[in-house]
Design a protein around this motif. Structure first.
Motif, PDB file in Angstrom:
ATOM      1  N   GLU A   1      -1.975 200.427   4.463  1.00 19.39           N
ATOM      2  CA  GLU A   1      -1.339 199.219   4.052  1.00 19.39           C
ATOM      3  C   GLU A   1      -2.184 198.010   4.625  1.00 19.39           C
ATOM      4  OE1 GLU A   1       2.422 199.407   4.982  1.00 19.39           O
ATOM      5  OE2 GLU A   1       3.042 200.516   2.994  1.00 19.39           O
ATOM      6  N   LEU A   2      -2.364 198.137   5.965  1.00 22.20           N
ATOM      7  CA  LEU A   2      -3.033 196.975   6.786  1.00 22.20           C
ATOM      8  C   LEU A   2      -4.418 196.771   6.117  1.00 22.20           C
ATOM      9  CD1 LEU A   2      -3.655 195.164   9.166  1.00 22.20           C
ATOM     10  CD2 LEU A   2      -4.395 197.246  10.416  1.00 22.20           C
ATOM     11  N   LEU A   3      -5.116 197.684   5.842  1.00 20.53           N
ATOM     12  CA  LEU A   3      -6.637 197.705   5.367  1.00 20.53           C
ATOM     13  C   LEU A   3      -6.509 196.714   3.968  1.00 20.53           C
ATOM     14  CD1 LEU A   3      -8.256 200.921   6.279  1.00 20.53           C
ATOM     15  CD2 LEU A   3      -8.297 198.577   7.541  1.00 20.53           C
ATOM     16  N   ALA A   4      -5.506 197.272   3.195  1.00 23.98           N
ATOM     17  CA  ALA A   4      -5.330 196.642   1.935  1.00 23.98           C
ATOM     18  C   ALA A   4      -4.943 195.189   2.169  1.00 23.98           C
ATOM     19  CB  ALA A   4      -4.438 197.287   1.006  1.00 23.98           C
ATOM     20  N   LEU A   5      -4.090 194.937   3.095  1.00 20.36           N
ATOM     21  CA  LEU A   5      -3.775 193.677   3.165  1.00 20.36           C
ATOM     22  C   LEU A   5      -4.955 192.674   3.813  1.00 20.36           C
ATOM     23  CD1 LEU A   5      -1.677 191.367   3.926  1.00 20.36           C
ATOM     24  CD2 LEU A   5      -1.094 192.504   5.976  1.00 20.36           C
ATOM     25  N   LEU A   6      -5.717 193.205   4.618  1.00 18.16           N
ATOM     26  CA  LEU A   6      -6.733 192.454   5.104  1.00 18.16           C
ATOM     27  C   LEU A   6      -7.977 192.271   3.969  1.00 18.16           C
ATOM     28  CD1 LEU A   6      -7.656 194.098   8.507  1.00 18.16           C
ATOM     29  CD2 LEU A   6      -6.836 192.039   8.022  1.00 18.16           C
ATOM     30  N   ARG A   7      -8.124 193.129   2.839  1.00 14.31           N
ATOM     31  CA  ARG A   7      -9.139 193.103   1.978  1.00 14.31           C
ATOM     32  C   ARG A   7      -8.526 192.079   0.865  1.00 14.31           C
ATOM     33  NH1 ARG A   7      -8.426 197.841   0.348  1.00 14.31           N
ATOM     34  NH2 ARG A   7     -10.205 198.600   1.559  1.00 14.31           N
TER      35      ARG A   7
END
Length: 263
Positions: free
Chosen positions: A176-182
């Motif tokens: 979820e964090l990586l998707a948010l940053l992307r």
């Protein structure tokens, strides 16, 4: 906003931890730092957000040296999530996140409606909406990590500097964090130990080894079996991820075990 590092050298305790480093995170780009422990990743990030002063070279935000900025001005442009978190904070979740609004508030003026809206939005972004009154000291490591990331978001910076932000997060919250940053598409300079996460998230990778950048470019061009053997000392194949098409690194753990056994 672009951030670039030009011929950066950082000397600590008489030793050059970084030497002649040049790298770039273009406007809206996620640039990743990867490399073995001790390669200089954290030192580089601490220099970018002004915690350390370089002995040579400079860090430019657009075309301006970050060392020429006041602390408040720098905090309006660059938000950092360092590895070292300090001890337990006797604050609520909301109070921690609200600290991110400090660069925009006049002394003793307190927060306004706009600040409260930004704080609430940041908490929602990291999945902690409705958790404002919880004690920060009572949170799990992963929850603390997300609170501190929300504080960085609340600064509304042009550039995010993140040092191992997936530490302490379970698999779901890592994804979820990586998707948010992307999705944010904000200029980001991030260090990651997980090379597959770096390959999936980053537009550009910079590989550090013994204080120098030894490779830079798109993940597909940088993460080769030869580089992985040279820099990380592992045997690996690089294939296509069956779900995303990103580079996927398959490590030969048996070779690694055999290597250790022979040592």
């Amino acid at each position: 906003m672009r951030i670039s590092v030009e011929d950066l050298t950082v000397t600590l305790s008489g030793r050059d931890v970084l030497s002649g480093v040049r790298l770039l995170a273009a406007d809206g780009e996620i640039a990743g730092l990867v490399g073995p422990n001790g390669s200089g990743k954290s030192t580089l990030l601490r220099t970018v957000y002004r915690h350390l002063r370089p002995s040579a070279g400079r860090v430019l935000l657009a075309d301006r040296d970050v060392r020429s900025m006041t602390p408040v001005e720098a905090a309006r442009h660059i938000a950092a999530l360092p590895q070292e978190r300090g001890g337990d904070f006797e604050f609520t979740v909301r109070e921690i996140v609200a600290m991110g609004r400090a660069p925009y508030q006049r002394a003793f003026a307190g927060e306004g409606a706009a600040d409260r809206e930004v704080v609430a939005e940041a908490l929602e972004q990291v999945g902690l909406g409705g958790q404002e009154r919880r004690s920060f000291a009572a949170l799990s490591g992963g929850e603390r990590q997300r609170v501190l990331l929300a504080r960085a978001f609340a600064q509304k910076p042009d550039v995010l500097v993140l040092d191992e932000p997936t530490n302490h997060l379970d698999v779901r919250h890592q994804v979820e964090l990586l998707a948010l940053l992307r999705a944010q598409r904000r200029t980001t300079l991030i260090s990651l130990h997980d090379l597959n996460a770096a390959a999936s998230l980053c537009d550009r990778l910079h590989v550090l080894h013994e204080g120098a950048v030894v490779a830079s470019g798109p993940p597909r061009e940088v993460l080769t079996p030869a580089l992985l053997a040279q820099v990380f000392g592992v045997r690996a194949a690089v294939v296509e991820h069956p779900l995303t098409g990103d580079p996927l690194i398959a490590f030969d753990h048996r070779a690694a075990v055999a290597e250790v056994a022979r040592a």
